[in-house]
Write a protein that holds these residues in place. Structure first.
Motif, PDB file in Angstrom:
ATOM      1  N   ALA B 126       3.114  -0.107  -1.500  1.00  0.00           N
ATOM      2  CA  ALA B 126       3.834  -0.313  -0.240  1.00  0.00           C
ATOM      3  C   ALA B 126       2.879  -0.164   0.944  1.00  0.00           C
ATOM      4  O   ALA B 126       2.916  -0.953   1.894  1.00  0.00           O
ATOM      5  CB  ALA B 126       4.995   0.680  -0.124  1.00  0.00           C
ATOM      6  N   GLU B 127       2.016   0.832   0.863  1.00  0.00           N
ATOM      7  CA  GLU B 127       1.022   1.031   1.921  1.00  0.00           C
ATOM      8  C   GLU B 127       0.085  -0.170   2.009  1.00  0.00           C
ATOM      9  O   GLU B 127      -0.280  -0.633   3.085  1.00  0.00           O
ATOM     10  CB  GLU B 127       0.199   2.290   1.617  1.00  0.00           C
ATOM     11  N   SER B 128      -0.295  -0.648   0.833  1.00  0.00           N
ATOM     12  CA  SER B 128      -1.196  -1.780   0.765  1.00  0.00           C
ATOM     13  C   SER B 128      -0.545  -3.024   1.374  1.00  0.00           C
ATOM     14  O   SER B 128      -1.161  -3.749   2.161  1.00  0.00           O
ATOM     15  CB  SER B 128      -1.538  -2.002  -0.713  1.00  0.00           C
ATOM     16  N   LEU B 129       0.727  -3.224   1.047  1.00  0.00           N
ATOM     17  CA  LEU B 129       1.457  -4.370   1.594  1.00  0.00           C
ATOM     18  C   LEU B 129       1.565  -4.267   3.117  1.00  0.00           C
ATOM     19  O   LEU B 129       1.338  -5.248   3.838  1.00  0.00           O
ATOM     20  CB  LEU B 129       2.850  -4.437   0.955  1.00  0.00           C
ATOM     21  N   ALA B 130       1.883  -3.072   3.605  1.00  0.00           N
ATOM     22  CA  ALA B 130       1.974  -2.878   5.057  1.00  0.00           C
ATOM     23  C   ALA B 130       0.625  -3.177   5.717  1.00  0.00           C
ATOM     24  O   ALA B 130       0.564  -3.795   6.783  1.00  0.00           O
ATOM     25  CB  ALA B 130       2.430  -1.449   5.366  1.00  0.00           C
ATOM     26  N   GLY B 131      -0.463  -2.760   5.053  1.00  0.00           N
ATOM     27  CA  GLY B 131      -1.799  -3.014   5.587  1.00  0.00           C
ATOM     28  C   GLY B 131      -2.097  -4.504   5.681  1.00  0.00           C
ATOM     29  O   GLY B 131      -2.665  -4.979   6.670  1.00  0.00           O
ATOM     30  N   VAL B 132      -1.700  -5.255   4.664  1.00  0.00           N
ATOM     31  CA  VAL B 132      -1.939  -6.696   4.674  1.00  0.00           C
ATOM     32  C   VAL B 132      -1.119  -7.362   5.785  1.00  0.00           C
ATOM     33  O   VAL B 132      -1.615  -8.225   6.518  1.00  0.00           O
ATOM     34  CB  VAL B 132      -1.604  -7.328   3.304  1.00  0.00           C
ATOM     35  N   ILE B 133       0.140  -6.949   5.916  1.00  0.00           N
ATOM     36  CA  ILE B 133       1.004  -7.534   6.956  1.00  0.00           C
ATOM     37  C   ILE B 133       0.410  -7.274   8.342  1.00  0.00           C
ATOM     38  O   ILE B 133       0.317  -8.181   9.176  1.00  0.00           O
ATOM     39  CB  ILE B 133       2.437  -6.968   6.840  1.00  0.00           C
ATOM     40  N   ALA B 134      -0.021  -6.031   8.572  1.00  0.00           N
ATOM     41  CA  ALA B 134      -0.625  -5.697   9.871  1.00  0.00           C
ATOM     42  C   ALA B 134      -1.891  -6.525  10.096  1.00  0.00           C
ATOM     43  O   ALA B 134      -2.133  -7.026  11.204  1.00  0.00           O
ATOM     44  CB  ALA B 134      -0.935  -4.200   9.936  1.00  0.00           C
ATOM     45  N   ALA B 135      -2.675  -6.702   9.041  1.00  0.00           N
ATOM     46  CA  ALA B 135      -3.922  -7.475   9.164  1.00  0.00           C
ATOM     47  C   ALA B 135      -3.619  -8.937   9.481  1.00  0.00           C
ATOM     48  O   ALA B 135      -4.301  -9.559  10.299  1.00  0.00           O
ATOM     49  CB  ALA B 135      -4.736  -7.364   7.870  1.00  0.00           C
ATOM     50  N   LEU B 136      -2.603  -9.497   8.863  1.00  0.00           N
ATOM     51  CA  LEU B 136      -2.231 -10.894   9.131  1.00  0.00           C
ATOM     52  C   LEU B 136      -1.893 -11.078  10.602  1.00  0.00           C
ATOM     53  O   LEU B 136      -2.309 -12.048  11.235  1.00  0.00           O
ATOM     54  CB  LEU B 136      -1.030 -11.304   8.263  1.00  0.00           C
ATOM     55  N   ARG B 137      -1.141 -10.137  11.160  1.00  0.00           N
ATOM     56  CA  ARG B 137      -0.791 -10.245  12.579  1.00  0.00           C
ATOM     57  C   ARG B 137      -2.034 -10.097  13.449  1.00  0.00           C
ATOM     58  O   ARG B 137      -2.192 -10.782  14.452  1.00  0.00           O
ATOM     59  CB  ARG B 137       0.213  -9.141  12.942  1.00  0.00           C
ATOM     60  N   ARG B 138      -2.937  -9.177  13.042  1.00  0.00           N
ATOM     61  CA  ARG B 138      -4.132  -8.906  13.835  1.00  0.00           C
ATOM     62  C   ARG B 138      -5.005 -10.155  13.956  1.00  0.00           C
ATOM     63  O   ARG B 138      -5.666 -10.346  14.972  1.00  0.00           O
ATOM     64  CB  ARG B 138      -4.922  -7.770  13.176  1.00  0.00           C
ATOM     65  N   VAL B 139      -5.029 -10.982  12.919  1.00  0.00           N
ATOM     66  CA  VAL B 139      -5.856 -12.185  12.997  1.00  0.00           C
ATOM     67  C   VAL B 139      -5.037 -13.402  13.413  1.00  0.00           C
ATOM     68  O   VAL B 139      -5.488 -14.542  13.271  1.00  0.00           O
ATOM     69  CB  VAL B 139      -6.603 -12.472  11.665  1.00  0.00           C
ATOM     70  N   GLY B 140      -3.829 -13.158  13.940  1.00  0.00           N
ATOM     71  CA  GLY B 140      -3.043 -14.264  14.482  1.00  0.00           C
ATOM     72  C   GLY B 140      -2.384 -15.142  13.434  1.00  0.00           C
ATOM     73  O   GLY B 140      -2.078 -16.298  13.686  1.00  0.00           O
ATOM     74  N   HIS B 141      -2.158 -14.594  12.220  1.00  0.00           N
ATOM     75  CA  HIS B 141      -1.477 -15.370  11.188  1.00  0.00           C
ATOM     76  C   HIS B 141      -0.215 -14.667  10.701  1.00  0.00           C
ATOM     77  O   HIS B 141       0.082 -14.661   9.501  1.00  0.00           O
ATOM     78  CB  HIS B 141      -2.426 -15.666  10.026  1.00  0.00           C
ATOM     79  N   GLY B 142       0.495 -14.074  11.652  1.00  0.00           N
ATOM     80  CA  GLY B 142       1.737 -13.387  11.309  1.00  0.00           C
ATOM     81  C   GLY B 142       2.749 -14.315  10.656  1.00  0.00           C
ATOM     82  O   GLY B 142       3.647 -13.856   9.951  1.00  0.00           O
TER      83      GLY B 142
END
Lengths: 207, 207
Positions: B126-142
């Motif tokens: 779950a932590e890993s998934l949250a990290g990926v989601i946050a990273a996607l938004r950070r690089v503008g691919h939310g």
């Protein structure tokens, strides 16, 4: 902006930024004097992308370089960029061979034929799949290969959704979408699969 | 067998075998004299497993150590071994934080609730998934986060097939099946997804 501000905004140290420029991962800034360069929002965005591919995607700097090179070339067809991204996320070692790998390659070719997939022969993903199949047999877990069809069904559905997403992007963003989607999409799916594992094993082993 | 034969059969150099024993990845051989130890088929099998996790799975030696430790402890419930394996394949860096990650965590919790998944809060996946989601938004691919449900559907199907496979194994093989299935199953799925990408993009962009 100056390199110091770029560093502050992106969270990447100045020496690291300079290193990325030397390694051609990041285009150089525009020279405003012999010792000073100006950087724009494109640099900031590219830096974030590099960090995410590195930290979340687990790619090597060399792999990131190849992926970005493909992404930066406007003449590259989408499929080539996909190939470069796929190569980047494939940790398979080179130089394997033997009858096990040959057999696995034939199985992959049969699977591709059965599903009517239009992929070029010996493409990175097919080689990678054959390598995994051979490795599974080598460690005595060839049984997992029996899950190929279930996995392939799921992979098809995800690939369609991925390409739907990518198709909405403009060409400039398109290559980046492909790269981000391949690398981070894989991380996202991996995390979801492990979550689902946990749920299914609780249901089966703790009730 | 002597260490030389173990090396020959497994393809792992003698100094590397000794290093694995020192690092407790491999149990020591049985001493037959003060300077000589005998190794059995269990050692050979373990060595193959280590190499595959390293080369095909892309795990670090530290991660392999954690996974094997969980696998070797007969008191470990299956779910703990799954957790250790999941941790091993998660390349997420520690120490991230911020409002983006908080928001992503809430989204993951909502997804877990919606699907009725029985998973412990703050579990690695779950932590890993949250990290990926946050990273996607950070690089503008939310936008890719919109594919969560499609991905989750596919993940559920694969997790059920995985656990079916694991359930057929005896307890001794079970932990190993879980580890191999998580690490190599992920590599197998990733390769299939990229093959399907190639097929779908040929259909859409080259016809």
């Amino acid at each position: 902006m100056r390199i110091g501000e770029l560093s502050r905004r992106s969270g990447v140290p100045v020496p690291t930024i300079k290193y990325y420029v030397r390694e051609r991962l990041l285009p150089p800034g525009e020279l405003t004097s012999p010792n000073q360069a100006a950087y724009g929002p494109g640099h900031e965005r590219r830096l974030r992308l590099i960090r995410v591919l590195l930290e979340v995607g687990g790619l090597s700097l060399a792999a990131i370089g190849e992926v970005l090179e493909a992404a930066d070339d406007p003449a590259q067809p989408v499929i080539k960029v996909l190939g470069a991204a796929a190569k980047g996320v494939t940790p398979l070692e080179e130089g394997e061979s033997g009858p096990e790998l040959e057999r696995a390659r034939e199985e992959v070719a049969a699977l591709v034929g059965r599903r009517g997939w239009q992929v070029s022969e010996g493409t990175t993903a097919a080689e990678s799949l054959a390598g995994v199949i051979a490795a599974l047999r080598r460690v005595g877990h060839g049984g997992l290969v029996g899950l190929l069809e279930v996995y392939a069904d799921a992979a098809e559905e995800i690939a369609r959704a991925d390409l739907d997403y990518v198709q909405e992007a403009a060409r400039e963003d398109l290559v980046e979408s492909v790269v981000v989607g391949t690398v981070l999409g894989e991380a996202m799916f991996g995390a979801l699969r492990r979550l689902a594992h946990e749920d299914v094993s609780v249901q089966r082993y703790e009730s």
